[in-house]
Enzyme design. Structure first.
Site, PDB file in Angstrom:
ATOM      1  N   HIS B  12       0.817  -1.216   0.000  1.00 50.58           N
ATOM      2  CA  HIS B  12       0.000   0.000   0.000  1.00 50.58           C
ATOM      3  C   HIS B  12       0.850   1.265   0.000  1.00 50.58           C
ATOM      4  CE1 HIS B  12       0.028  -0.626   4.651  1.00 50.58           C
ATOM      5  NE2 HIS B  12       0.992   0.212   4.313  1.00 50.58           N
ATOM      6  N   HIS B  59      -1.388   4.637   9.885  1.00 50.21           N
ATOM      7  CA  HIS B  59      -0.055   5.257   9.978  1.00 50.21           C
ATOM      8  C   HIS B  59      -0.133   6.635  10.641  1.00 50.21           C
ATOM      9  CE1 HIS B  59       0.052   2.376   6.690  1.00 50.21           C
ATOM     10  NE2 HIS B  59       1.363   2.374   6.712  1.00 50.21           N
ATOM     11  N   HIS B 193      10.511  -3.580   3.939  1.00 48.10           N
ATOM     12  CA  HIS B 193      10.982  -2.198   3.824  1.00 48.10           C
ATOM     13  C   HIS B 193      11.276  -1.623   5.199  1.00 48.10           C
ATOM     14  CE1 HIS B 193       6.630  -1.488   4.390  1.00 48.10           C
ATOM     15  NE2 HIS B 193       6.781  -0.181   4.414  1.00 48.10           N
ATOM     16  N   GLU B 240       4.425  -5.221   8.360  1.00 47.53           N
ATOM     17  CA  GLU B 240       3.059  -5.108   7.819  1.00 47.53           C
ATOM     18  C   GLU B 240       2.604  -6.412   7.149  1.00 47.53           C
ATOM     19  OE1 GLU B 240       2.966  -0.300   6.896  1.00 47.53           O
ATOM     20  OE2 GLU B 240       3.353  -1.697   5.269  1.00 47.53           O
TER      21      GLU B 240
HETATM   22 FE   FE2 Z   1       2.530   1.043   5.467  1.00 47.24          FE
END
Ligand code: FE2
Lengths: 116, 280
Positions: B12, B59, B193, B240
């Site tokens: 996303h 977030h 990431h 995530e």
């Molecule tokens: Fe994210």
């Protein structure tokens, strides 16, 4: 039960209970930057805006320096810091480059190399 | 009874929002990622889900550190997107399915998942972009939604094993819902990431590929890891993948992957997309 052992991963600060408490004021200010009016107020008078959130001395210095590693050391969480970086038009590759001491092109190349 | 028609898991990355807004889908940088979606659009046209349960992580749009629920479920008639501070266009509101929301809440709490319920909830890019990728047409998303949010901001973060169990419980709750609705479960986030620290830019392709394969062959594979170990293997935001794990776990039994795309980098992230269909 024994307290869970803290894990150490090089170059990584887990946003745990220690960071969450230390960084609360800074993160609260950065969270406020979801609103454009607050981003504008920060830009108009940075010192006054920071004063409203009661930042600690290291947090104030980190904000002034725009240095992401320093902001993290002061308790900043990257999700909120990204909103702070957004004020200056910096994206996650700009802040990645800054934190790793690379140029943005070098940082992008590092990411490309990960696909090889 | 309601039926889960499949599960779609996707990254996303906010930059996807910029690519959509700028019509960059066919640029060489973006094409390998966006090419994953036309086959999924055809599948959605065929199976015609009525409602999407979207497992995602906020977030810092809806939740701040003042109150940070581990698991939360939306129970609103409508969910609005809003400015996140770094400037991607805001998407139109999403229509909730309050009947399914409250059914899930009742069932999950009954199964000892002590949730936070949200009758108002802003949804951020992790919720909106995957839905835009799946239903790219102009205007509002054409199907109803129920957001399920998992904390990945502040430790302690729920374990992979706990997220898997949450997914199983969601799957059982949907199967017990007295409705003829067809439900698609979407999981958003990852893959490897890391945005923060000297380790920023960390990506782990072998681990990502193994994780994706595991969702088909051995779905509980990732539950062997602690969250800290997942940070080590996938980066601080790579965790995530917990959303993918919960989404996969909603399907009881075996699946086949009708779509399987892995491409890196997108921004700082290794991007993945899978469409999993139940075999049974
Ligand atoms: Fe994210």
């Amino acid at each position: 039960m024994a307290e869970q052992q803290r894990v150490s991963i090089p170059g990584t600060t887990l946003f745990d209970d220690i960071q969450a408490q230390k960084g609360y004021a800074l993160n609260k200010m950065c969270f406020s930057f979801n609103d454009k009016a607050n981003r504008d107020a920060f830009k108009a008078d940075e010192a006054a805006y920071c004063a409203r959130f009661g930042l600690t001395a290291p947090q104030l210095a980190a904000v002034q320096s725009r240095n992401v590693l320093q902001l993290i050391a002061a308790g900043g969480n990257v999700y909120y810091l990204a909103k702070f970086a957004g004020i200056f038009g910096l994206d996650v590759q700009d802040i990645g480059a800054q934190q790793t001491g690379m140029s943005k092109d070098e940082f992008k190349q590092k990411l490309l190399n990960a696909g090889q | 009874m309601a039926k889960i028609v499949g599960s779609i898991v996707t990254s996303h990355v906010p930059a996807i929002g910029r690519a959509i807004a700028g019509n960059l889908q066919n640029e060489p940088y973006w094409k390998p990622f966006f090419d994953a979606f036309p086959p999924i659009h055809r599948w959605l046209d065929e199976v015609k889900p009525d409602v999407a349960v979207v497992v995602y992580n906020d977030h810092g749009l809806n939740f701040f550190l003042d109150k940070m629920p581990t698991f939360s479920v939306g129970a609103a008639p409508e969910y609005r997107n809003a400015d996140e501070g770094w400037g991607i266009p805001t998407l139109p509101p999403f229509t909730g399915d309050t009947e399914l929301s409250w059914h899930l809440i009742n069932q999950l709490v009954n199964k000892e998942f002590d949730l936070t319920t949200c009758q108002e909830m802003l949804v951020d890019h992790a919720f909106t972009l995957p839905l835009k990728l799946l239903w790219p047409q102009e205007g509002a998303c054409p199907i109803k939604v129920v957001p399920v949010c998992i904390n990945t901001v502040q430790f302690p973060i729920p374990s992979a094993s706990r997220c898997y169990k949450l997914g199983e419980a969601i799957g059982e709750a949907i199967a017990a819902w007295d409705s003829d609705a067809r439900v698609v479960v979407i999981g958003t986030g990852g893959l490897s990431h890391q945005l923060d620290g000297e380790r920023a830019g960390f990506i782990n392709k072998p681990f990502d590929l193994q994780f994706m394969q595991s969702l088909v062959d051995n779905p509980k594979w990732a539950t062997q890891y602690t969250v800290e170990q997942l940070v080590e293997h996938t980066g601080s935001q790579g965790i995530e993948l917990l959303m993918w794990l919960a989404a996969r776990a909603t399907i009881k039994g075996d699946v086949r992957a009708l779509q399987n795309t892995y491409h890196l980098p997108i921004s700082n992230t290794a991007a993945g997309v899978m469409l999993l269909e139940p075999l049974a």
